[in-house]
Design an enzyme around this catalytic site. Structure first.
Site, PDB file in Angstrom:
ATOM      1  N   TYR A  19       0.835  -1.192   0.000  1.00 45.60           N
ATOM      2  CA  TYR A  19       0.000   0.000   0.000  1.00 45.60           C
ATOM      3  C   TYR A  19       0.872   1.244   0.000  1.00 45.60           C
ATOM      4  O   TYR A  19       1.853   1.346   0.745  1.00 45.60           O
ATOM      5  CB  TYR A  19      -0.888   0.045   1.249  1.00 45.60           C
ATOM      6  N   HIS A 169     -13.540   3.526   3.433  1.00 46.78           N
ATOM      7  CA  HIS A 169     -12.381   2.653   3.208  1.00 46.78           C
ATOM      8  C   HIS A 169     -12.132   1.661   4.343  1.00 46.78           C
ATOM      9  O   HIS A 169     -11.130   0.939   4.315  1.00 46.78           O
ATOM     10  CB  HIS A 169     -11.134   3.506   2.978  1.00 46.78           C
ATOM     11  N   ARG A 199      -3.576   8.293  -9.479  1.00 43.58           N
ATOM     12  CA  ARG A 199      -3.009   7.076  -8.911  1.00 43.58           C
ATOM     13  C   ARG A 199      -3.663   5.876  -9.584  1.00 43.58           C
ATOM     14  O   ARG A 199      -4.709   6.005 -10.233  1.00 43.58           O
ATOM     15  CB  ARG A 199      -3.219   7.004  -7.392  1.00 43.58           C
ATOM     16  N   ASN A 201      -5.122   1.926  -8.970  1.00 47.02           N
ATOM     17  CA  ASN A 201      -5.571   0.903  -8.031  1.00 47.02           C
ATOM     18  C   ASN A 201      -5.847  -0.365  -8.829  1.00 47.02           C
ATOM     19  O   ASN A 201      -6.324  -0.287  -9.967  1.00 47.02           O
ATOM     20  CB  ASN A 201      -6.834   1.359  -7.308  1.00 47.02           C
ATOM     21  N   GLU A 241      -7.802   0.577 -12.079  1.00 47.52           N
ATOM     22  CA  GLU A 241      -8.542   1.836 -12.065  1.00 47.52           C
ATOM     23  C   GLU A 241      -7.543   2.992 -12.045  1.00 47.52           C
ATOM     24  O   GLU A 241      -6.737   3.092 -11.115  1.00 47.52           O
ATOM     25  CB  GLU A 241      -9.435   1.922 -10.833  1.00 47.52           C
ATOM     26  N   TYR A 292      -9.191  -9.528  -0.513  1.00 45.22           N
ATOM     27  CA  TYR A 292      -9.719  -8.209  -0.878  1.00 45.22           C
ATOM     28  C   TYR A 292      -9.530  -7.920  -2.362  1.00 45.22           C
ATOM     29  O   TYR A 292     -10.393  -7.303  -2.996  1.00 45.22           O
ATOM     30  CB  TYR A 292      -9.024  -7.132  -0.048  1.00 45.22           C
ATOM     31  N   LYS A 293      -8.442  -8.378  -2.936  1.00 45.50           N
ATOM     32  CA  LYS A 293      -8.150  -8.135  -4.349  1.00 45.50           C
ATOM     33  C   LYS A 293      -8.859  -9.123  -5.277  1.00 45.50           C
ATOM     34  O   LYS A 293      -8.712  -9.050  -6.497  1.00 45.50           O
ATOM     35  CB  LYS A 293      -6.643  -8.195  -4.602  1.00 45.50           C
TER      36      LYS A 293
END
Length: 317
Positions: A19, A169, A199, A201, A241, A292-293
């Protein structure tokens, strides 16, 4: 809808994923861009809005000023950066935006709701590939106050409408460690007017389906169980994204745009560097991050596929 590899914003710049606030300042400041999938994705957006408008567009009344500002900003950007496809002009009190690709135009009087049939953000979003979110910058934090969200990655606009930034989040594993989420919110609060930051993601998904909202998880989530050694390269896609944050100067709120790209593993592995970095990034993911991914249910098949491909290409780690 998969994009061509040369247009794909590969997210990994290091051998291991961690992260980070990997934001970069954009010059010139832009909130929206186009790819060769423009017409297909706009058509899909409009179909989703027609069928599920309450799910795909939500707003609070206090967001209207920011919506007007965002619409004008987006239309102006399109006309400036893609003049062969769009135009935007003001005649007296009326604005006119023309989308030459679709053969459409939008006319409106700024801040006059009687001059439009939909809310401003809902109009603007029908002309761009990005999902659009308004984050209100209030004295006690950032709040999600409006959005047109057609291509979410397993979240619900209805659920988070009105929520503060940190609460939105909360599901992200480890996001509160060393106050990481607080640091990100403070970073956003310091973005200057007309300044845009970008950024990337990422996650993994099954098939080239862009619209994966939480509300329909039962329909698309089950396909994670269908990944095998034989079909992993075709079914599994890297989802990226490109997220942009732009400070609106009049309202001081944040326009948050999300441009989603998909690339199948079969296309990704043609690039040796991408193959190697994807493998090493996933190899060291913790179990909660892998879940989560979207990887946990087929991580073994994914890793075996990448290892086999690395071996066949003679790529050493």
């Amino acid at each position: 809808m998969s994009v061509k590899a040369e247009q794909f914003p590969f997210p990994f710049t290091e051998e291991r994923y961690a992260y980070s606030n990997n934001s970069s300042l954009q010059k010139p400041a832009r909130s929206v861009t186009m790819t060769d999938r423009y017409l297909e994705e706009i058509q899909l957006k409009r179909e989703l809005l027609q069928a599920n408008h309450q799910r795909c567009f939500r707003s609070l009344p206090l967001s209207l000023e920011s919506q007007w500002e965002a619409m004008r900003r987006i239309f102006n950007e399109l006309a400036e950066n893609e003049p062969e496809h769009f135009s935007f002009e003001k005649r007296g009190n009326e604005y006119r935006f023309q989308n030459l690709l679709l053969g459409e135009e939008e006319r409106f009087k700024y801040r006059d709701l009687s001059s439009i049939e939909r809310q401003p953000l809902d109009i603007a979003g029908r002309h761009v590939q990005e999902d659009l979110i308004i984050m209100g910058d209030r004295h006690d934090g950032l709040f999600l106050e409006a959005g047109q969200l057609c291509f979410p990655s397993n979240w619900s606009l209805t659920f988070v409408l009105g929520m503060d930034f940190k609460s939105i989040h909360t599901p992200v594993p480890g996001i509160t460690h060393k106050d990481f989420i607080g640091k990100v919110e403070r970073f956003i609060s310091r973005i200057l007017q007309n300044e845009a930051w970008e950024r990337k993601n990422w996650s993994m998904t099954i098939s080239n389906k862009l619209d994966t909202p939480l509300e329909t998880y039962a329909n698309w989530g089950k396909h994670r169980l269908q990944v095998t050694d034989e079909n992993v390269g075709e079914l599994v896609h890297l989802r990226v994204e490109v997220q942009r944050l732009l400070r609106l100067p009049l309202t001081n709120d944040i326009l948050f745009t999300i441009h989603t790209y998909l690339l199948s593993l079969n296309d990704l592995i043609r690039n040796d560097l991408w193959l190697k970095r994807l493998y090493t990034s996933i190899q060291f993911l913790s179990d909660d991050i892998a879940e989560y991914k979207g990887i946990a249910l087929y991580k073994n098949e994914l890793m075996q596929f990448l290892e086999k491909t690395l071996s066949e290409k003679g790529i050493s780690l």
